[in-house]
Design an enzyme around this catalytic site. Structure first.
Site, PDB file in Angstrom:
ATOM      1  N   HIS A 138       0.874  -1.175   0.000  1.00 29.92           N
ATOM      2  CA  HIS A 138       0.000   0.000   0.000  1.00 29.92           C
ATOM      3  C   HIS A 138       0.914   1.228   0.000  1.00 29.92           C
ATOM      4  O   HIS A 138       2.024   1.181   0.535  1.00 29.92           O
ATOM      5  CB  HIS A 138      -0.826  -0.065   1.285  1.00 29.92           C
ATOM      6  CG  HIS A 138      -1.889   0.961   1.415  1.00 29.92           C
ATOM      7  ND1 HIS A 138      -1.641   2.247   1.842  1.00 29.92           N
ATOM      8  CD2 HIS A 138      -3.233   0.904   1.202  1.00 29.92           C
ATOM      9  CE1 HIS A 138      -2.787   2.926   1.891  1.00 29.92           C
ATOM     10  NE2 HIS A 138      -3.762   2.135   1.511  1.00 29.92           N
ATOM     11  N   ASP A 215       2.992  -4.620   8.034  1.00 31.61           N
ATOM     12  CA  ASP A 215       1.771  -3.824   7.940  1.00 31.61           C
ATOM     13  C   ASP A 215       0.598  -4.801   8.020  1.00 31.61           C
ATOM     14  O   ASP A 215       0.315  -5.532   7.081  1.00 31.61           O
ATOM     15  CB  ASP A 215       1.807  -3.051   6.612  1.00 31.61           C
ATOM     16  CG  ASP A 215       0.447  -2.493   6.210  1.00 31.61           C
ATOM     17  OD1 ASP A 215      -0.549  -2.699   6.940  1.00 31.61           O
ATOM     18  OD2 ASP A 215       0.390  -1.845   5.145  1.00 31.61           O
ATOM     19  N   GLN A 218      -4.593  -5.332   6.850  1.00 35.46           N
ATOM     20  CA  GLN A 218      -5.571  -6.244   6.232  1.00 35.46           C
ATOM     21  C   GLN A 218      -5.535  -7.638   6.852  1.00 35.46           C
ATOM     22  O   GLN A 218      -6.286  -8.518   6.412  1.00 35.46           O
ATOM     23  CB  GLN A 218      -5.311  -6.361   4.722  1.00 35.46           C
ATOM     24  CG  GLN A 218      -5.487  -5.070   3.967  1.00 35.46           C
ATOM     25  CD  GLN A 218      -6.937  -4.587   3.929  1.00 35.46           C
ATOM     26  OE1 GLN A 218      -7.881  -5.345   4.146  1.00 35.46           O
ATOM     27  NE2 GLN A 218      -7.119  -3.307   3.652  1.00 35.46           N
ATOM     28  N   LYS A 241     -10.532  -0.970  10.224  1.00 30.65           N
ATOM     29  CA  LYS A 241     -10.643  -2.154   9.359  1.00 30.65           C
ATOM     30  C   LYS A 241     -10.961  -3.397  10.178  1.00 30.65           C
ATOM     31  O   LYS A 241     -11.148  -4.474   9.629  1.00 30.65           O
ATOM     32  CB  LYS A 241      -9.341  -2.356   8.581  1.00 30.65           C
ATOM     33  CG  LYS A 241      -9.065  -1.212   7.608  1.00 30.65           C
ATOM     34  CD  LYS A 241      -7.882  -1.523   6.748  1.00 30.65           C
ATOM     35  CE  LYS A 241      -7.321  -0.286   6.082  1.00 30.65           C
ATOM     36  NZ  LYS A 241      -8.082   0.156   4.926  1.00 30.65           N
ATOM     37  N   CYS A 380      -4.677   2.461  -3.679  1.00 27.59           N
ATOM     38  CA  CYS A 380      -3.420   2.944  -3.072  1.00 27.59           C
ATOM     39  C   CYS A 380      -2.295   1.939  -3.268  1.00 27.59           C
ATOM     40  O   CYS A 380      -1.465   1.737  -2.373  1.00 27.59           O
ATOM     41  CB  CYS A 380      -3.596   3.262  -1.591  1.00 27.59           C
ATOM     42  SG  CYS A 380      -4.755   4.574  -1.283  1.00 27.59           S
TER      43      CYS A 380
HETATM   44  N1  PMP Z   1      -1.839  -0.851   4.595  1.00 33.26           N
HETATM   45  C1  PMP Z   1      -2.796  -1.572   4.014  1.00 33.26           C
HETATM   46  C2  PMP Z   1      -2.484  -2.943   3.517  1.00 33.26           C
HETATM   47  C3  PMP Z   1      -4.082  -1.028   3.861  1.00 33.26           C
HETATM   48  O1  PMP Z   1      -5.038  -1.748   3.283  1.00 33.26           O
HETATM   49  C4  PMP Z   1      -4.330   0.274   4.344  1.00 33.26           C
HETATM   50  C5  PMP Z   1      -5.692   0.913   4.188  1.00 33.26           C
HETATM   51  N2  PMP Z   1      -6.279   0.709   2.940  1.00 33.26           N
HETATM   52  C6  PMP Z   1      -3.305   0.962   4.956  1.00 33.26           C
HETATM   53  C7  PMP Z   1      -2.067   0.371   5.077  1.00 33.26           C
HETATM   54  C8  PMP Z   1      -3.502   2.336   5.499  1.00 33.26           C
HETATM   55  O2  PMP Z   1      -4.357   2.308   6.575  1.00 33.26           O
HETATM   56  P1  PMP Z   1      -4.895   3.656   7.225  1.00 33.26           P
HETATM   57  O3  PMP Z   1      -5.427   4.482   6.077  1.00 33.26           O
HETATM   58  O4  PMP Z   1      -5.963   3.217   8.153  1.00 33.26           O
HETATM   59  O5  PMP Z   1      -3.761   4.313   7.903  1.00 33.26           O
END
Ligand code: PMP
Length: 422
Positions: A138, A215, A218, A241, A380
């Site tokens: 991401h 990270d 997910q 999430k 993203c």
């Molecule tokens: N990493 C992953 C794999 C994500 O899916 C996301 C959110 N789509 C993020 C990081 C970022 O998370 P946040 O916007 O809640 O900081």
């Protein structure tokens, strides 16, 4: 809307290990209509919906004990502090961390990664060093490293993926060397659903003396996470999430790393003593990394969300989502000209696809008119999508409360929409 039209009946064995109807009743939003149709919410990888037990925490907090934490000597402040610090312990248990002082509250995964980059990264990375990230990342696990690399002059290397969207572990082994200082990789890809072998990756990273940041944005909604079993040096996730609120997330770190890392934001709460004459000194972990008034109500509500999720059981949730994923995969595969991106053997409940002759954006807008919420765009993860030769995909992603009937509605709606735009 009819759920049955032109899709094969779902396997009769398809039932979760929890009471799905009762669970759905926890989510007030699932009763609403969108454009006059019952909502089918398949955008869970972006944000999951929130059970009333979590929503009620806000009412409870603001009605009964709203106060700033850690500073007061009055009852409300004590109660708020106890609830806030109680959540730290809930998170510790959720991740199986050794000590609740290893749990730092942030605004989300993004802020957690930026904390590591700006604190650990700024003091440990120099020209000649290498940071390994993966093609699956991401933007929040790419851009903080790029920003820092511009300043400090280290090199970013990218672990490639195979045609199914699984990480190329042979390439990973080859990329690792004594210059590698950090591996920063997601546990589960938001764009494709690929589950990465993070424990194995951690072992290999540690063999060359590198740290690993995982990270987990997910992963935490779909599977039990044990940071000690993974041997992660850092692990990040977001509340919104995992059935919790927005505006709150977590960074876990190994104690020996956190203790020597410098603060990255200055302000109240994170100091020991402040002086104009001698050096200001900082609080111990975790407070050293929590400058300013945190999202108190959100943190407390996150604790309730984690209790809710554990009450249902992450194993049962993950199993149910796998049932939904395989049924949905089987059904959309019958659609002419539809191509699934992300077919790795280990996948979470994410179904990403493109359709010949139909723009993803158009599909997303039109299917919304039928009450179905999916995500369209680059998720993203632009480098990953470009690698697969596309700018955007449609993504349906599943959560505990989704049903087989909703998949039937989604597939029937998708067919209608494709016929309209082709
Ligand atoms: N990493 C992953 C794999 C994500 O899916 C996301 C959110 N789509 C993020 C990081 C970022 O998370 P946040 O916007 O809640 O900081």
């Amino acid at each position: 809307m009819s759920h049955t039209v032109d899709v094969a009946p779902a396997p009769s064995a398809a039932a979760p290990a929890f009471d799905l109807n009762a669970l759905r009743e926890d989510f007030p939003i699932l009763c609403r209509e969108v454009h006059g149709k019952p909502l089918v919410y398949f955008d869970n990888a972006a944000t999951s919906q929130t059970p009333r037990q979590v929503i009620e925490m806000f009412n409870d907090y603001y009605s009964r004990y709203n106060a700033n934490i850690h500073r007061g000597l009055h009852t409300l402040a004590d109660e708020a502090t106890a609830a806030f610090e109680g959540t730290r312990e809930t998170v510790r248990a959720f991740l199986n961390a050794e000590d609740s002082r290893q749990i730092i509250f942030t605004r989300g995964t993004t802020e957690a990664i930026n904390l590591v980059a700006n604190s650990w990264g700024r003091t440990n990375l120099a020209p000649g060093d290498e940071v390994l990230i993966s093609m699956l990342e991401h933007h929040s696990n790419i851009v903080p490293w790029q920003l820092l690399a511009r300043e400090l002059g280290f090199t970013i290397k990218v672990i490639p993926v195979d045609v199914d969207g699984a990480l190329d572990m042979t390439a990973y082994r080859t990329l690792l060397n004594e210059r590698t200082k950090l591996v920063a990789v997601n546990h589960v890809s938001n764009a494709l659903g690929t589950i990465n072998p993070v424990a194995e990756m951690a072992t290999l990273a540690h063999e060359v003396g590198a740290n690993i940041l995982v990270d987990g944005a997910q992963a935490t909604p779909h599977q039990t996470v044990d940071v000690q079993a993974i041997d992660a040096d850092f692990y990040a996730f977001s509340g919104h999430k995992v059935y919790g609120p927005t505006g709150v997330g977590v960074l876990y770190g190994k104690r020996e790393l956190l203790e020597v890392m410098p603060p990255w934001q200055g302000g109240g709460e994170m100091i020991s003593t402040v002086s104009f004459e001698v050096d200001t000194t900082f609080a111990a972990i975790p407070h050293k990394f929590e400058a300013g008034t945190p999202a108190i109500a959100e943190v407390i509500a996150l604790g309730r969300a984690l209790e809710w999720v554990q009450g249902v059981g992450l194993g049962a949730i993950g199993d149910w989502e796998q049932t939904l994923l395989s049924y949905a995969t089987q059904q959309v595969r019958k659609i002419d000209g539809l191509r699934i991106l992300g077919t790795a053997p280990h996948k979470a409940g994410v179904l990403s696809f493109v359709v010949d002759g139909a723009h993803s954006q158009d599909i997303g807008l039109l299917i919304d008119q039928l009450g179905v919420a999916i995500r369209t765009g680059h998720h993203c993860a632009q480098p990953l999508l470009h690698h697969f030769g596309v700018d955007a995909t449609c993504r349906a992603s599943f959560a505990a409360y989704n049903t087989v009937e909703e998949i039937d509605t989604f597939v029937a709606s998708l067919k209608r929409v494709i016929n309209m735009v082709r």
